[in-house]
Scaffold this active site. Structure first.
Site, short mmCIF file in Angstrom:
data_model
loop_
_atom_site.label_atom_id
_atom_site.label_comp_id
_atom_site.label_asym_id
_atom_site.label_seq_id
_atom_site.Cartn_x
_atom_site.Cartn_y
_atom_site.Cartn_z
N ASN A 220 -58.03 4.01 46.98
CA ASN A 220 -58.27 3.51 45.45
C ASN A 220 -57.71 2.34 45.46
O ASN A 220 -57.06 1.71 46.30
CB ASN A 220 -57.15 4.28 44.51
CG ASN A 220 -57.55 5.94 44.49
OD1 ASN A 220 -57.34 6.45 45.42
ND2 ASN A 220 -58.19 6.36 43.37
N HIS B 290 -61.45 5.25 37.76
CA HIS B 290 -60.85 5.89 39.05
C HIS B 290 -61.81 5.10 40.10
O HIS B 290 -62.67 5.58 40.59
CB HIS B 290 -60.82 7.36 38.91
CG HIS B 290 -60.43 7.78 40.27
ND1 HIS B 290 -59.18 8.46 40.40
CD2 HIS B 290 -60.93 8.09 41.64
CE1 HIS B 290 -58.83 9.10 41.69
NE2 HIS B 290 -59.83 8.76 42.34
N HIS C 197 -62.47 3.65 43.82
CA HIS C 197 -62.17 3.47 45.08
C HIS C 197 -62.63 1.92 45.53
O HIS C 197 -63.50 1.40 45.17
CB HIS C 197 -62.87 4.48 45.98
CG HIS C 197 -61.86 5.90 45.83
ND1 HIS C 197 -60.94 6.30 46.62
CD2 HIS C 197 -61.84 6.76 44.94
CE1 HIS C 197 -60.37 7.28 46.34
NE2 HIS C 197 -60.92 7.61 45.09
N ASP D 230 -53.93 11.46 45.95
CA ASP D 230 -55.30 10.89 46.45
C ASP D 230 -54.99 10.23 47.64
O ASP D 230 -55.67 9.86 48.57
CB ASP D 230 -55.94 10.10 45.29
CG ASP D 230 -57.34 9.92 45.53
OD1 ASP D 230 -57.91 10.42 46.57
OD2 ASP D 230 -58.19 9.50 44.49
N CYS E 255 -60.97 10.03 50.36
CA CYS E 255 -61.17 11.45 49.97
C CYS E 255 -61.74 12.17 51.37
O CYS E 255 -62.68 11.69 52.08
CB CYS E 255 -62.39 11.51 48.95
SG CYS E 255 -62.88 13.31 48.62
P1 HMG Z 1 -62.61 29.01 48.65
O1 HMG Z 1 -62.51 29.12 50.04
O2 HMG Z 1 -64.15 28.88 47.91
O3 HMG Z 1 -61.86 29.82 47.72
O4 HMG Z 1 -62.19 27.38 48.06
P2 HMG Z 1 -61.84 31.30 47.51
O5 HMG Z 1 -61.60 31.55 46.03
O6 HMG Z 1 -62.91 32.13 47.86
O7 HMG Z 1 -60.56 31.88 48.28
C1 HMG Z 1 -60.71 31.74 49.71
C2 HMG Z 1 -59.15 32.04 50.02
O8 HMG Z 1 -58.44 30.61 49.58
C3 HMG Z 1 -58.25 32.91 49.62
O9 HMG Z 1 -57.30 33.29 50.94
C4 HMG Z 1 -57.52 32.33 48.41
O10 HMG Z 1 -56.54 33.14 48.18
C5 HMG Z 1 -57.37 30.95 48.79
P3 HMG Z 1 -57.55 34.47 51.76
O11 HMG Z 1 -57.68 35.66 50.69
O12 HMG Z 1 -58.80 34.05 52.63
O13 HMG Z 1 -56.41 34.42 52.33
N1 HMG Z 1 -57.28 30.15 47.62
C6 HMG Z 1 -56.12 29.45 47.60
N2 HMG Z 1 -54.94 29.12 48.23
C7 HMG Z 1 -54.12 28.16 47.73
N3 HMG Z 1 -54.49 27.41 46.53
C8 HMG Z 1 -55.48 27.73 45.77
C9 HMG Z 1 -56.25 28.68 46.60
N4 HMG Z 1 -57.63 28.96 45.88
C10 HMG Z 1 -58.03 30.06 46.67
N5 HMG Z 1 -55.69 27.01 44.91
C11 HMG Z 1 -61.12 25.85 46.70
C12 HMG Z 1 -62.23 27.03 46.88
C13 HMG Z 1 -61.62 25.01 45.55
C14 HMG Z 1 -59.64 26.60 46.62
C15 HMG Z 1 -61.21 25.15 47.91
O14 HMG Z 1 -62.50 24.45 48.01
C16 HMG Z 1 -60.21 23.73 47.81
O15 HMG Z 1 -58.95 23.93 48.00
N6 HMG Z 1 -60.79 22.59 47.75
C17 HMG Z 1 -59.90 21.33 47.53
C18 HMG Z 1 -60.50 20.02 47.75
C19 HMG Z 1 -59.76 19.02 47.72
O16 HMG Z 1 -58.52 19.10 47.19
N7 HMG Z 1 -60.51 17.72 47.56
C20 HMG Z 1 -59.58 16.60 47.44
C21 HMG Z 1 -59.29 16.31 45.84
S1 HMG Z 1 -60.75 15.96 44.91
C22 HMG Z 1 -60.80 14.06 44.93
O17 HMG Z 1 -60.12 13.48 46.10
C23 HMG Z 1 -61.63 13.22 44.07
C24 HMG Z 1 -60.87 12.66 43.02
O18 HMG Z 1 -59.91 11.77 43.87
C25 HMG Z 1 -61.65 11.86 42.24
C26 HMG Z 1 -62.73 10.70 42.80
O19 HMG Z 1 -62.30 10.12 43.80
O20 HMG Z 1 -63.89 11.01 42.83
C27 HMG Z 1 -60.18 13.68 42.15
MG MG Z 2 -60.27 9.80 44.31
#
Ligand code: HMG
Ligand code: MG
Length: 301
Positions: A253, A211, A213, A19, A244
């Site tokens: 955080n 959790h 922030h 994070d 984020c």
């Molecule tokens: P998408 O574009 O909708 O995925 O992303 P898709 O299934 O349509 O696939 C599109 C392309 O992405 C494909 O590649 C897949 O292979 C690839 P292409 O055929 O176009 O070459 N792909 C991946 N590649 C690597 N690893 C993967 C993966 N999945 C698909 N896992 C997805 C959907 C969820 C993957 C995207 O939106 C994403 O990665 N989001 C992540 C966002 C993120 O990390 N946000 C921060 C973390 S959450 C947070 O901080 C909150 C928290 O701290 C709590 C709080 O504070 O509230 C936890």
């Molecule tokens: Mg967070």
């Protein structure tokens, strides 16, 4: 006068390497630097470290070298190294990298869910089901996050009932712990407790984590309120790193050093050596060219 009953022991989940670092705008930190940070956090007594995220590297470029990071850490058998896995593809990468635990992450508002994971709340939950099933079959524990549990940056106040329903579904699919994210740090204790009361109708308090922030400096106040309500797991980030990428303006955080200072002052055991942790926080802040976000860290330096 005595405080209301407090837990004797608190579990801290260190989320700085994930994070904290995911939001860094500069070039990606090397796997070597990240692994060194994780090793030093473990050496200071942290036993639960969110080390990486197997998300799409275009969405969160800082997490692109997650597999190398896990390869380069020096594993301690009593430490659990976890990672975010948004879908089966992420889980496969995480299992290959040898994580001890994975986390799926949903949200309590449709807009945040769309921006963060490109799908609705229910589509996200449907995606997490097979992830949880496969992880559990592989003997890996699954944590569930709910983001924007009090306010959403796009929709404003969030209904505690929606948070409760999402939490319940995460529990039903096998998550052992549900971490409640005040993603933009706007919560104050009364609102946090209203939300907690709704969630606790579905999820035992012992399986909930806070959790917080610290955008408005309310994180410690919210922790204190949650502690008194029986929550005994909290997420925090060394030197208060982070934010984020899909919540503009969200700061880091709660700093782990500040959390540890509070808990030790309340005679709650954490197993963490604060002086070592302070050094880690100072060093990573220096390396990133950032002001240390922990008041305890600054004071004890
Ligand atoms: P998408 O574009 O909708 O995925 O992303 P898709 O299934 O349509 O696939 C599109 C392309 O992405 C494909 O590649 C897949 O292979 C690839 P292409 O055929 O176009 O070459 N792909 C991946 N590649 C690597 N690893 C993967 C993966 N999945 C698909 N896992 C997805 C959907 C969820 C993957 C995207 O939106 C994403 O990665 N989001 C992540 C966002 C993120 O990390 N946000 C921060 C973390 S959450 C947070 O901080 C909150 C928290 O701290 C709590 C709080 O504070 O509230 C936890
Ligand atoms: Mg967070």
């Amino acid at each position: 006068m005595a405080l209301l009953s407090l837990p004797k022991q608190v579990k801290i989940v260190e989320v700085g390497p994930r994070d904290g670092l995911q939001n860094e705008a500069g070039p990606m930190l090397s796997a070597n630097i990240k692994a060194n940070l994780i090793d030093r956090l473990a050496a200071s007594g942290l036993r639960h470290i969110e080390a990486a995220a197997f998300v799409h590297p275009k969405w969160v470029p800082q997490m692109a070298n997650s597999a190398q990071v896990l390869q380069q850490i020096t594993r301690l058998s009593h430490v659990s190294y976890s990672a975010l896995t948004p879908n089966l593809q992420g889980l496969e990468r995480a299992l290959e990298a040898g994580v001890d635990e994975v986390a799926v992450f949903g949200a309590a508002s449709q807009s945040f869910s769309q921006r963060n994971t490109n799908c609705s709340i229910s589509e996200g939950l449907a995606r997490f089901e097979p992830v949880a099933k496969a992880a559990l079959a592989a003997g890996i524990k699954v944590r569930g996050y709910v983001s924007v549990v009090v306010d959403c940056p796009y929709e404003g106040a969030v209904s505690p009932q929606v948070v409760a329903q999402v939490s319940d579904q995460l529990l039903q699919m096998g998550c052992h712990e549900i971490s409640l994210g005040d993603t933009i740090g706007t919560a104050t204790p009364a609102r946090m407790l209203d939300m907690l009361a709704a969630v606790a109708q579905y999820v035992p308090i012992s399986q909930l984590a806070g959790h917080c922030h610290d955008t408005y400096g309310q994180a410690l106040a919210n922790v204190m309120a949650m502690l008194q309500a029986g929550v005994s797991t909290f997420d925090s980030s060394v030197a208060g790193l982070g934010g984020c990428p899909y919540a503009q303006g969200a700061s880091g955080n709660l700093a782990t050093e500040d959390l540890v200072y509070l808990l030790h002052g309340l005679n709650i055991n954490t197993g963490i050596q604060l002086d070592s942790l302070v050094k880690v926080g100072n060093d990573i802040s220096h390396l990133l060219g950032r002001q240390n976000g922990s008041k305890t860290g600054i004071t004890l330096s």
